[in-house]
Motif scaffolding. Structure first.
Motif, PDB file in Angstrom:
ATOM      1  N   LYS A 217      83.398  59.388  86.521  1.00  0.00           N
ATOM      2  CA  LYS A 217      83.831  58.195  85.801  1.00  0.00           C
ATOM      3  C   LYS A 217      84.635  58.601  84.570  1.00  0.00           C
ATOM      4  O   LYS A 217      84.437  59.678  84.018  1.00  0.00           O
ATOM      5  CB  LYS A 217      82.621  57.387  85.333  1.00  0.00           C
ATOM      6  CG  LYS A 217      81.672  56.979  86.441  1.00  0.00           C
ATOM      7  CD  LYS A 217      80.424  56.343  85.850  1.00  0.00           C
ATOM      8  CE  LYS A 217      79.428  55.972  86.939  1.00  0.00           C
ATOM      9  NZ  LYS A 217      78.168  55.421  86.378  1.00  0.00           N
ATOM     10  N   THR A 218      85.524  57.729  84.142  1.00  0.00           N
ATOM     11  CA  THR A 218      86.212  57.997  82.886  1.00  0.00           C
ATOM     12  C   THR A 218      85.198  57.938  81.750  1.00  0.00           C
ATOM     13  O   THR A 218      84.143  57.293  81.862  1.00  0.00           O
ATOM     14  CB  THR A 218      87.325  56.967  82.620  1.00  0.00           C
ATOM     15  OG1 THR A 218      86.735  55.674  82.404  1.00  0.00           O
ATOM     16  CG2 THR A 218      88.305  56.911  83.790  1.00  0.00           C
ATOM     17  N   LEU A 219      85.509  58.614  80.657  1.00  0.00           N
ATOM     18  CA  LEU A 219      84.580  58.652  79.527  1.00  0.00           C
ATOM     19  C   LEU A 219      84.304  57.254  78.992  1.00  0.00           C
ATOM     20  O   LEU A 219      83.166  56.930  78.629  1.00  0.00           O
ATOM     21  CB  LEU A 219      85.155  59.539  78.414  1.00  0.00           C
ATOM     22  CG  LEU A 219      84.286  59.714  77.177  1.00  0.00           C
ATOM     23  CD1 LEU A 219      82.948  60.343  77.526  1.00  0.00           C
ATOM     24  CD2 LEU A 219      85.019  60.569  76.129  1.00  0.00           C
ATOM     25  N   GLY A 220      85.332  56.396  78.968  1.00  0.00           N
ATOM     26  CA  GLY A 220      85.130  55.028  78.501  1.00  0.00           C
ATOM     27  C   GLY A 220      84.151  54.273  79.371  1.00  0.00           C
ATOM     28  O   GLY A 220      83.240  53.598  78.870  1.00  0.00           O
ATOM     29  N   SER A 221      84.291  54.400  80.694  1.00  0.00           N
ATOM     30  CA  SER A 221      83.369  53.735  81.621  1.00  0.00           C
ATOM     31  C   SER A 221      81.973  54.304  81.496  1.00  0.00           C
ATOM     32  O   SER A 221      80.974  53.574  81.522  1.00  0.00           O
ATOM     33  CB  SER A 221      83.866  53.884  83.062  1.00  0.00           C
ATOM     34  OG  SER A 221      85.116  53.270  83.231  1.00  0.00           O
ATOM     35  N   TYR A 222      81.895  55.613  81.363  1.00  0.00           N
ATOM     36  CA  TYR A 222      80.598  56.281  81.255  1.00  0.00           C
ATOM     37  C   TYR A 222      79.846  55.792  80.021  1.00  0.00           C
ATOM     38  O   TYR A 222      78.650  55.480  80.080  1.00  0.00           O
ATOM     39  CB  TYR A 222      80.802  57.786  81.190  1.00  0.00           C
ATOM     40  CG  TYR A 222      79.529  58.591  81.107  1.00  0.00           C
ATOM     41  CD1 TYR A 222      78.790  58.885  82.245  1.00  0.00           C
ATOM     42  CD2 TYR A 222      79.068  59.062  79.888  1.00  0.00           C
ATOM     43  CE1 TYR A 222      77.621  59.617  82.166  1.00  0.00           C
ATOM     44  CE2 TYR A 222      77.902  59.794  79.804  1.00  0.00           C
ATOM     45  CZ  TYR A 222      77.184  60.077  80.950  1.00  0.00           C
ATOM     46  OH  TYR A 222      76.028  60.797  80.856  1.00  0.00           O
ATOM     47  N   CYS A 223      80.545  55.704  78.881  1.00  0.00           N
ATOM     48  CA  CYS A 223      79.904  55.249  77.646  1.00  0.00           C
ATOM     49  C   CYS A 223      79.452  53.801  77.748  1.00  0.00           C
ATOM     50  O   CYS A 223      78.362  53.446  77.301  1.00  0.00           O
ATOM     51  CB  CYS A 223      80.860  55.405  76.464  1.00  0.00           C
ATOM     52  SG  CYS A 223      81.103  57.099  75.925  1.00  0.00           S
ATOM     53  N   SER A 224      80.294  52.958  78.349  1.00  0.00           N
ATOM     54  CA  SER A 224      79.956  51.531  78.418  1.00  0.00           C
ATOM     55  C   SER A 224      78.774  51.267  79.334  1.00  0.00           C
ATOM     56  O   SER A 224      78.054  50.279  79.167  1.00  0.00           O
ATOM     57  CB  SER A 224      81.168  50.732  78.904  1.00  0.00           C
ATOM     58  OG  SER A 224      81.498  51.078  80.245  1.00  0.00           O
ATOM     59  N   GLU A 225      78.531  52.170  80.294  1.00  0.00           N
ATOM     60  CA  GLU A 225      77.428  51.974  81.227  1.00  0.00           C
ATOM     61  C   GLU A 225      76.121  52.590  80.740  1.00  0.00           C
ATOM     62  O   GLU A 225      75.061  52.296  81.275  1.00  0.00           O
ATOM     63  CB  GLU A 225      77.794  52.568  82.595  1.00  0.00           C
ATOM     64  CG  GLU A 225      78.913  51.814  83.282  1.00  0.00           C
ATOM     65  CD  GLU A 225      79.366  52.483  84.572  1.00  0.00           C
ATOM     66  OE1 GLU A 225      78.646  53.393  85.042  1.00  0.00           O
ATOM     67  OE2 GLU A 225      80.431  52.101  85.077  1.00  0.00           O
ATOM     68  N   GLU A 226      76.174  53.456  79.728  1.00  0.00           N
ATOM     69  CA  GLU A 226      74.962  54.066  79.190  1.00  0.00           C
ATOM     70  C   GLU A 226      74.285  53.087  78.231  1.00  0.00           C
ATOM     71  O   GLU A 226      74.942  52.412  77.450  1.00  0.00           O
ATOM     72  CB  GLU A 226      75.291  55.364  78.441  1.00  0.00           C
ATOM     73  CG  GLU A 226      75.707  56.493  79.367  1.00  0.00           C
ATOM     74  CD  GLU A 226      74.553  56.969  80.222  1.00  0.00           C
ATOM     75  OE1 GLU A 226      73.485  57.281  79.678  1.00  0.00           O
ATOM     76  OE2 GLU A 226      74.735  57.025  81.453  1.00  0.00           O
ATOM     77  N   ASN A 227      72.947  53.022  78.285  1.00  0.00           N
ATOM     78  CA  ASN A 227      72.203  52.158  77.386  1.00  0.00           C
ATOM     79  C   ASN A 227      72.436  52.580  75.939  1.00  0.00           C
ATOM     80  O   ASN A 227      72.247  53.741  75.578  1.00  0.00           O
ATOM     81  CB  ASN A 227      70.701  52.229  77.696  1.00  0.00           C
ATOM     82  CG  ASN A 227      70.382  51.601  79.039  1.00  0.00           C
ATOM     83  OD1 ASN A 227      71.065  50.678  79.484  1.00  0.00           O
ATOM     84  ND2 ASN A 227      69.348  52.094  79.693  1.00  0.00           N
ATOM     85  N   ASN A 228      72.849  51.625  75.111  1.00  0.00           N
ATOM     86  CA  ASN A 228      73.117  51.861  73.693  1.00  0.00           C
ATOM     87  C   ASN A 228      74.157  52.957  73.458  1.00  0.00           C
ATOM     88  O   ASN A 228      74.241  53.524  72.380  1.00  0.00           O
ATOM     89  CB  ASN A 228      71.817  52.234  72.953  1.00  0.00           C
ATOM     90  CG  ASN A 228      70.793  51.118  73.032  1.00  0.00           C
ATOM     91  OD1 ASN A 228      71.129  49.952  72.914  1.00  0.00           O
ATOM     92  ND2 ASN A 228      69.545  51.487  73.265  1.00  0.00           N
ATOM     93  N   CYS A 229      74.913  53.249  74.509  1.00  0.00           N
ATOM     94  CA  CYS A 229      75.988  54.234  74.410  1.00  0.00           C
ATOM     95  C   CYS A 229      75.484  55.601  73.924  1.00  0.00           C
ATOM     96  O   CYS A 229      76.175  56.332  73.238  1.00  0.00           O
ATOM     97  CB  CYS A 229      77.084  53.742  73.481  1.00  0.00           C
ATOM     98  SG  CYS A 229      78.654  54.622  73.691  1.00  0.00           S
ATOM     99  N   THR A 230      74.244  55.951  74.247  1.00  0.00           N
ATOM    100  CA  THR A 230      73.721  57.272  73.880  1.00  0.00           C
ATOM    101  C   THR A 230      73.921  58.200  75.064  1.00  0.00           C
ATOM    102  O   THR A 230      73.082  58.288  75.962  1.00  0.00           O
ATOM    103  CB  THR A 230      72.226  57.185  73.525  1.00  0.00           C
ATOM    104  OG1 THR A 230      71.523  56.557  74.608  1.00  0.00           O
ATOM    105  CG2 THR A 230      72.016  56.381  72.262  1.00  0.00           C
ATOM    106  N   ILE A 231      75.068  58.863  75.085  1.00  0.00           N
ATOM    107  CA  ILE A 231      75.368  59.734  76.215  1.00  0.00           C
ATOM    108  C   ILE A 231      74.484  60.963  76.152  1.00  0.00           C
ATOM    109  O   ILE A 231      74.039  61.373  75.102  1.00  0.00           O
ATOM    110  CB  ILE A 231      76.861  60.138  76.250  1.00  0.00           C
ATOM    111  CG1 ILE A 231      77.242  60.996  75.041  1.00  0.00           C
ATOM    112  CG2 ILE A 231      77.751  58.932  76.326  1.00  0.00           C
ATOM    113  CD1 ILE A 231      78.655  61.488  75.087  1.00  0.00           C
TER     114      ILE A 231
END
Length: 328
Positions: A217-231
């Motif tokens: 996934k793109t980094l933007g998509s990955y961040c938006s799908e993570e809870n609270n954006c805590t990668i």
């Protein structure tokens, strides 16, 4: 050396420091000469250079500041050898005629890849169109053997632009060489399969690069799908490693859009390499790389949680560049 680089990659900072210290201590005991030490350090991925001052201060064997410039020069000379990627060798098969210039990665060669190269424009049309603009066309194509690949075509904006690109490296060549640079630097990117230029003598009309396809996934998509954006920590560490690597070798990517960072199985891959550029001047590089960092920051204008997450990393890199402590 490949093993030590790979062993260090998943470790936390304190673990990396300890492992590197043991490795360097053993290497210096086996080969105590200064030249051998420079060779050992130059073979490490540049991302690990930030740990070396503390290690050398602890072992009090050599002054790292006296080695840093030599390590940098040794790496630059190693990267110059990547120019052979446009010549026929054990790794790449190069064929050239009046009408085309072609490179095939021998380890990835196949009948299906050769068929694609014979009708590359048709393959682009038959594939899933990911991007189409005046400058580039990108397609996801499934070859006859079932392998999915990315085909990127660089279109001439005008006759004048086409002539200009013919005097310097085509964008496909920049992309091809850029992938090899990243691999040498320890930064992941989809592997090159083939490169093609359609020419009329030295005049390049169209250029193409074919790479493996990443399912991430793109980094933007990955961040938006993570809870609270805590990668996850290893993804953040990968980004940190990437950001500190480029200044160590004075190479700028040229476009830190979030879509150019792909997260795949907790690895971060970089794509869209046709703007990569190697610099000789620290001052010019600094300005170019700060623009890359500014571009990365703009990715998160409408994503406040991601902006808060990446703010410490962005600030650290800016401080590092402003204080000129990377290569000073």
């Amino acid at each position: 050396m490949r093993n030590i680089n790979e062993c260090l990659q998943p470790l936390l900072d304190t673990e990396r420091l300890a492992q590197l210290a043991r490795y360097i201590h053993d290497a210096m005991r086996t080969n105590p000469g200064k030249t051998d030490t420079v060779s050992t350090l130059a073979a490490l991925y540049p991302r690990y250079d930030r740990y070396l001052p503390d290690i050398f201060n602890a072992i009090k064997a050599l002054d790292y500041s006296s080695l840093k410039a030599q390590v940098y020069k040794r790496r630059r000379s190693q990267y110059k050898s990547l120019k052979t990627c446009f010549k026929n060798n054990r790794q790449f098969e190069v064929s050239q005629s009046w009408s085309q210039f072609q490179i095939v990665n021998r380890s990835k060669d196949s009948v299906a890849l050769r068929e694609l190269l014979l009708s590359i424009d048709s393959a682009i049309e038959q594939g899933e169109l990911l991007k189409s603009c005046k400058a580039t066309t990108v397609s996801l194509y499934t070859m006859g053997n079932g392998q999915r690949v990315i085909i990127k075509r660089y279109n001439p904006k005008s006759t004048l632009h086409s002539l200009k690109r013919s005097l310097i490296l085509s964008r496909a060549r920049v992309c091809w060489q850029g992938a090899l640079h990243l691999a040498a630097m320890g930064i992941a990117t989809p592997e090159n399969l083939a490169m093609l230029e359609k020419r009329q003598g030295k005049w390049i009309h169209y250029s193409y690069v074919v790479t493996e396809h990443s399912e991430g996934k793109t980094l933007g998509s990955y961040c938006s799908e993570e809870n609270n954006c805590t990668i996850r920590g290893n993804v953040y560490r990968e980004l940190e490693d990437i950001f500190v690597t480029f200044p160590q070798v004075l190479i700028a990517h040229g476009d830190f859009k979030s879509t150019n960072f792909i997260v795949e199985n907790s690895r971060v891959l970089m794509i869209d390499l046709d703007s990569m550029k190697t610099h000789r001047s620290h001052c010019i590089f600094r300005g170019t790389y700060l623009r890359d960092i500014d571009r990365f920051e703009r990715n998160w204008g409408n994503a406040p949680e991601a902006e808060r997450l990446f703010r410490p990393l962005i600030n650290d890199i800016r401080r590092l560049l402003n204080r000129e402590i990377i290569l000073g």
